[in-house]
Motif scaffolding. Structure first.
Motif, PDB file in Angstrom:
ATOM      1  N   CYS A  12      22.481  89.533   6.373  1.00  0.00           N
ATOM      2  CA  CYS A  12      22.753  89.209   7.790  1.00  0.00           C
ATOM      3  C   CYS A  12      21.449  88.942   8.533  1.00  0.00           C
ATOM      4  N   GLY A  13      20.513  88.237   7.879  1.00  0.00           N
ATOM      5  CA  GLY A  13      19.236  87.927   8.519  1.00  0.00           C
ATOM      6  C   GLY A  13      19.333  86.644   9.324  1.00  0.00           C
ATOM      7  N   VAL A  14      18.486  85.659   9.000  1.00  0.00           N
ATOM      8  CA  VAL A  14      18.477  84.395   9.750  1.00  0.00           C
ATOM      9  C   VAL A  14      19.713  83.556   9.435  1.00  0.00           C
ATOM     10  N   ILE A  15      20.034  83.381   8.147  1.00  0.00           N
ATOM     11  CA  ILE A  15      21.063  82.382   7.802  1.00  0.00           C
ATOM     12  C   ILE A  15      22.481  82.967   7.753  1.00  0.00           C
ATOM     13  N   GLY A  16      22.603  84.273   7.498  1.00  0.00           N
ATOM     14  CA  GLY A  16      23.939  84.878   7.448  1.00  0.00           C
ATOM     15  C   GLY A  16      24.779  84.569   8.685  1.00  0.00           C
ATOM     16  N   VAL A  34      30.911  91.829   6.384  1.00  0.00           N
ATOM     17  CA  VAL A  34      29.518  91.445   6.150  1.00  0.00           C
ATOM     18  C   VAL A  34      28.794  92.657   5.582  1.00  0.00           C
ATOM     19  N   ALA A  35      27.657  92.411   4.908  1.00  0.00           N
ATOM     20  CA  ALA A  35      26.877  93.537   4.377  1.00  0.00           C
ATOM     21  C   ALA A  35      25.395  93.207   4.401  1.00  0.00           C
ATOM     22  N   ASP A  36      24.601  94.229   4.649  1.00  0.00           N
ATOM     23  CA  ASP A  36      23.141  94.080   4.618  1.00  0.00           C
ATOM     24  C   ASP A  36      22.553  95.448   4.329  1.00  0.00           C
ATOM     25  N   VAL A  37      21.433  95.456   3.599  1.00  0.00           N
ATOM     26  CA  VAL A  37      20.766  96.743   3.340  1.00  0.00           C
ATOM     27  C   VAL A  37      20.206  97.328   4.625  1.00  0.00           C
ATOM     28  N   VAL A  38      20.006  96.503   5.625  1.00  0.00           N
ATOM     29  CA  VAL A  38      19.596  97.031   6.937  1.00  0.00           C
ATOM     30  C   VAL A  38      20.875  97.198   7.762  1.00  0.00           C
ATOM     31  N   PRO A  39      21.349  98.447   7.922  1.00  0.00           N
ATOM     32  CA  PRO A  39      22.665  98.665   8.525  1.00  0.00           C
ATOM     33  C   PRO A  39      22.800  98.015   9.901  1.00  0.00           C
ATOM     34  N   MET A  77      17.245  86.887  -5.379  1.00  0.00           N
ATOM     35  CA  MET A  77      18.399  87.771  -5.636  1.00  0.00           C
ATOM     36  C   MET A  77      19.682  86.970  -5.823  1.00  0.00           C
ATOM     37  N   HIS A  78      19.622  85.651  -5.581  1.00  0.00           N
ATOM     38  CA  HIS A  78      20.865  84.871  -5.478  1.00  0.00           C
ATOM     39  C   HIS A  78      21.746  84.952  -6.722  1.00  0.00           C
ATOM     40  N   ALA A  79      21.152  84.681  -7.896  1.00  0.00           N
ATOM     41  CA  ALA A  79      21.999  84.605  -9.099  1.00  0.00           C
ATOM     42  C   ALA A  79      22.613  85.966  -9.414  1.00  0.00           C
ATOM     43  N   VAL A  94      26.472  80.146  -2.580  1.00  0.00           N
ATOM     44  CA  VAL A  94      25.107  80.668  -2.722  1.00  0.00           C
ATOM     45  C   VAL A  94      24.178  79.843  -1.852  1.00  0.00           C
ATOM     46  N   GLU A  95      23.388  80.517  -1.027  1.00  0.00           N
ATOM     47  CA  GLU A  95      22.383  79.769  -0.269  1.00  0.00           C
ATOM     48  C   GLU A  95      21.378  79.121  -1.223  1.00  0.00           C
ATOM     49  N   LYS A  96      20.699  78.110  -0.742  1.00  0.00           N
ATOM     50  CA  LYS A  96      19.653  77.481  -1.546  1.00  0.00           C
ATOM     51  C   LYS A  96      18.422  78.380  -1.549  1.00  0.00           C
ATOM     52  N   PRO A  97      17.591  78.334  -2.578  1.00  0.00           N
ATOM     53  CA  PRO A  97      17.822  77.694  -3.859  1.00  0.00           C
ATOM     54  C   PRO A  97      18.826  78.510  -4.676  1.00  0.00           C
ATOM     55  N   VAL A 121      26.489  75.712  -4.152  1.00  0.00           N
ATOM     56  CA  VAL A 121      25.111  76.013  -3.755  1.00  0.00           C
ATOM     57  C   VAL A 121      24.837  75.203  -2.494  1.00  0.00           C
ATOM     58  N   ILE A 122      24.364  75.874  -1.462  1.00  0.00           N
ATOM     59  CA  ILE A 122      24.197  75.174  -0.178  1.00  0.00           C
ATOM     60  C   ILE A 122      23.128  74.073  -0.286  1.00  0.00           C
ATOM     61  N   SER A 123      23.568  72.862   0.086  1.00  0.00           N
ATOM     62  CA  SER A 123      22.652  71.740   0.331  1.00  0.00           C
ATOM     63  C   SER A 123      23.347  70.937   1.424  1.00  0.00           C
ATOM     64  N   GLN A 124      23.319  71.513   2.622  1.00  0.00           N
ATOM     65  CA  GLN A 124      24.202  71.039   3.692  1.00  0.00           C
ATOM     66  C   GLN A 124      23.938  69.604   4.114  1.00  0.00           C
ATOM     67  N   HIS A 125      22.705  69.118   3.862  1.00  0.00           N
ATOM     68  CA  HIS A 125      22.402  67.758   4.318  1.00  0.00           C
ATOM     69  C   HIS A 125      23.059  66.678   3.470  1.00  0.00           C
ATOM     70  N   ALA A 312      26.489  71.822  10.006  1.00  0.00           N
ATOM     71  CA  ALA A 312      26.316  71.192   8.698  1.00  0.00           C
ATOM     72  C   ALA A 312      26.823  72.126   7.601  1.00  0.00           C
ATOM     73  N   HIS A 313      26.578  73.420   7.762  1.00  0.00           N
ATOM     74  CA  HIS A 313      27.148  74.385   6.813  1.00  0.00           C
ATOM     75  C   HIS A 313      28.671  74.313   6.850  1.00  0.00           C
ATOM     76  N   ARG A 314      29.217  74.114   8.030  1.00  0.00           N
ATOM     77  CA  ARG A 314      30.675  74.043   8.149  1.00  0.00           C
ATOM     78  C   ARG A 314      31.239  72.953   7.239  1.00  0.00           C
TER      79      ARG A 314
HETATM   80  N1  LIG Z   1      20.382  76.244   4.106  1.00  0.00           N
HETATM   81  C1  LIG Z   1      19.425  76.464   5.006  1.00  0.00           C
HETATM   82  O1  LIG Z   1      19.104  75.615   5.832  1.00  0.00           O
HETATM   83  C2  LIG Z   1      18.735  77.813   5.012  1.00  0.00           C
HETATM   84  C3  LIG Z   1      18.027  78.218   6.152  1.00  0.00           C
HETATM   85  C4  LIG Z   1      17.420  79.486   6.123  1.00  0.00           C
HETATM   86  C5  LIG Z   1      17.479  80.278   5.002  1.00  0.00           C
HETATM   87  N2  LIG Z   1      18.142  79.821   3.894  1.00  0.00           N
HETATM   88  C6  LIG Z   1      18.192  80.660   2.665  1.00  0.00           C
HETATM   89  O2  LIG Z   1      18.916  81.841   2.942  1.00  0.00           O
HETATM   90  C7  LIG Z   1      18.351  82.946   2.242  1.00  0.00           C
HETATM   91  C8  LIG Z   1      18.015  84.044   3.243  1.00  0.00           C
HETATM   92  O3  LIG Z   1      17.051  83.555   4.145  1.00  0.00           O
HETATM   93  P1  LIG Z   1      16.891  84.191   5.607  1.00  0.00           P
HETATM   94  O4  LIG Z   1      15.907  83.338   6.312  1.00  0.00           O
HETATM   95  O5  LIG Z   1      18.212  84.453   6.204  1.00  0.00           O
HETATM   96  O6  LIG Z   1      16.186  85.584   5.202  1.00  0.00           O
HETATM   97  P2  LIG Z   1      16.197  86.940   6.025  1.00  0.00           P
HETATM   98  O7  LIG Z   1      15.120  87.786   5.465  1.00  0.00           O
HETATM   99  O8  LIG Z   1      16.213  86.653   7.492  1.00  0.00           O
HETATM  100  O9  LIG Z   1      17.637  87.557   5.658  1.00  0.00           O
HETATM  101  C9  LIG Z   1      17.938  88.093   4.384  1.00  0.00           C
HETATM  102  C10 LIG Z   1      18.786  89.345   4.613  1.00  0.00           C
HETATM  103  O10 LIG Z   1      19.198  89.863   3.344  1.00  0.00           O
HETATM  104  C11 LIG Z   1      19.158  91.289   3.449  1.00  0.00           C
HETATM  105  N3  LIG Z   1      19.122  91.843   2.102  1.00  0.00           N
HETATM  106  C12 LIG Z   1      18.072  91.925   1.254  1.00  0.00           C
HETATM  107  N4  LIG Z   1      18.452  92.494   0.099  1.00  0.00           N
HETATM  108  C13 LIG Z   1      19.767  92.774   0.207  1.00  0.00           C
HETATM  109  C14 LIG Z   1      20.724  93.349  -0.651  1.00  0.00           C
HETATM  110  N5  LIG Z   1      20.391  93.753  -1.886  1.00  0.00           N
HETATM  111  N6  LIG Z   1      21.995  93.499  -0.185  1.00  0.00           N
HETATM  112  C15 LIG Z   1      22.326  93.120   1.062  1.00  0.00           C
HETATM  113  N7  LIG Z   1      21.451  92.533   1.918  1.00  0.00           N
HETATM  114  C16 LIG Z   1      20.188  92.371   1.505  1.00  0.00           C
HETATM  115  C17 LIG Z   1      17.929  91.564   4.274  1.00  0.00           C
HETATM  116  O11 LIG Z   1      17.950  92.853   4.859  1.00  0.00           O
HETATM  117  C18 LIG Z   1      18.014  90.453   5.329  1.00  0.00           C
HETATM  118  O12 LIG Z   1      18.716  90.873   6.483  1.00  0.00           O
HETATM  119  C19 LIG Z   1      17.120  82.425   1.507  1.00  0.00           C
HETATM  120  O13 LIG Z   1      17.444  82.201   0.166  1.00  0.00           O
HETATM  121  C20 LIG Z   1      16.817  81.101   2.201  1.00  0.00           C
HETATM  122  O14 LIG Z   1      16.251  80.146   1.313  1.00  0.00           O
HETATM  123  C21 LIG Z   1      18.773  78.627   3.888  1.00  0.00           C
END
Ligand SMILES: NC(=O)c1ccc[n+]([C@@H]2O[C@H](COP(=O)([O-])OP(=O)(O)OC[C@H]3O[C@@H](n4cnc5c(N)ncnc54)[C@H](O)[C@@H]3O)[C@@H](O)[C@H]2O)c1
Length: 361
Positions: A12-16, A34-39, A77-79, A94-97, A121-125, A312-314
């Motif tokens: 649930c960071g930037v892209i979630g 949703v889930a994240d290691v940071v509650p 961690m993706h795979a 799966v987000e890219k890559p 695998v996300i490649s929204q463009h 674009a993700h939509r």
């Molecule tokens: N398609 C796009 O345009 C686009 C844009 C940004 C990021 N991304 C991709 O998305 C992925 C994440 O990027 P971001 O910028 O959101 O990173 P981020 O660091 O902001 O978010 C990642 C989140 O994952 C959590 N996390 C880490 N390990 C975990 C686990 N084991 N279980 C649950 N949660 C866990 C972290 O706490 C963090 O909140 C990357 O692979 C990045 O390449 C894609």
């Protein structure tokens, strides 16, 4: 259509949150957990969407019983995350890559085949109208024989961007620098438009940042299977940040996509390249071509604006839902997602060894 597809989001960071916004903008999909290691991150996103939240994937899978999980964790961690989802009998976005090594990508592909579940695998463009227009023209041979193509990403990322997450700029979890994190979108489009890349020669450098292990600038020369040649210029060290530009050229036409918009498009009339000499770009047909795709040359693709990124993700998530409902492959399945990774890893190897590298299929 049956009931709404139930989505979970891991990370649930930037892209979630963009995934959450994209999913909830669709009629036949909902976010159930949703889930994240940071509650705090999980709790905050869950409160926005009125769904459940967890600290890890196994709880999300067992308690929330989603149909699909979006993997939005750090790249390395993706795979492993996606394989756990597949083995629980769910489909996965799966987000890219796809991951940061071909071994990990291949484990995901094997798990997909073994479980028979679906992977995107996300490649929204790839879903932008400009990309679709150029792809259709290239595939139907309207540019003539493809001769060259380029992907140029001249962006800026501050040091604070790299400092914002411990995984950023590391080989283990980011998998590299500008090529695998930022330019991967343009690299995927270039190979989708021009066809497979067979060989790469590259230089990379770390020129404007500190405390990262990876490149912030890269230049590569490509040979495509068709015989065409091309290049990648990618940097997060070009202040203040310019556009991402993809060009495709053939002996009957050319196209330029600039920041996801069709900047230039020309195809010779009656399939005849006509003039003896040419420079400067004449007869821009971009506006007319975009009309055929229900768009304009200023229609947003998926630029820096957060709203348009979700949209674009939509489109890609919509394709994934249809793939599940119709039991077909999504446009960017795991094998497709692997292609950009193979080119990028070849680029790193070439930069390391100083030699041309064959791209591993
Ligand atoms: N398609 C796009 O345009 C686009 C844009 C940004 C990021 N991304 C991709 O998305 C992925 C994440 O990027 P971001 O910028 O959101 O990173 P981020 O660091 O902001 O978010 C990642 C989140 O994952 C959590 N996390 C880490 N390990 C975990 C686990 N084991 N279980 C649950 N949660 C866990 C972290 O706490 C963090 O909140 C990357 O692979 C990045 O390449 C894609």
């Amino acid at each position: 259509m049956g009931d709404k597809l139930r989505f979970g989001i891991l990370g649930c960071g930037v892209i979630g949150p963009h995934h959450a916004r994209a999913i909830t903008s669709l009629d036949d999909a909902e976010v159930v957990a949703v889930a994240d290691v940071v509650p705090e991150r999980a709790r905050k996103l869950a409160s926005e969407y009125g769904c459940r939240w967890y600290n890890d994937l196994s709880d999300l899978l067992s308690s929330a019983t989603p149909d699909v999980v979006c993997i939005c964790t750090p790249s390395g961690m993706h795979a492993r995350n996606a394989v756990a989802v597949l083995e629980a009998g769910k489909d996965v976005v799966v987000e890219k890559p796809i991951d940061v090594t071909l071994e990990a990508a291949d484990q995901l592909i094997s798990a997909q085949r073994a479980t028979g579940r679906k992977v995107a695998v996300i490649s929204q463009h790839r879903f932008d109208p400009a990309t679709q227009a150029v792809r259709d023209a290239a595939e139907s041979g309207r540019f003539g024989r493809l001769t060259s193509g380029s992907a140029e990403v001249r962006w800026w990322r501050s040091q604070s961007y790299y400092d914002s997450g411990g995984w950023r700029g590391t080989w283990e979890l980011d998998g590299g620098g500008v090529l695998i994190n930022q330019a991967i979108h343009s690299i995927d489009l270039l190979q989708w438009l021009m066809g497979p890349v067979v060989e790469v020669t590259a230089y990379t450098g770390l020129l404007a940042h500190e405390r990262i292990e990876v490149e912030d600038t890269a230049v590569a020369i490509l040979r495509f299977a068709s015989g065409a040649i091309g290049n990648i210029v990618a940097t997060t060290a070009a202040y203040p940040g310019l556009t991402a530009r993809i060009t495709v050229h053939g002996d009957h036409g050319s196209a330029v996509i600039d920041d996801d918009k069709l900047d230039y498009f020309h195809i010779a009339s009656n399939g005849d390249a006509g003039a003896d000499y040419g420079a400067g770009g004449s007869g821009n047909q971009a506006e007319k071509v975009m009309e055929e795709y229900g768009a304009t040359t200023s229609s947003p693709g998926a630029g820096a604006d957060p709203g348009s990124l979700s949209m674009a993700h939509r489109d890609q998530i919509q394709d994934f839902i249809e793939a599940i409902r119709e039991d077909r492959e999504p446009l960017v399945n795991a094998e497709e997602g692997r292609k950009a990774l193979a080119i990028i890893l070849g680029t790193y190897e070439s930069a390391r060894t100083g030699k041309p590298v064959r791209i591993q299929e």
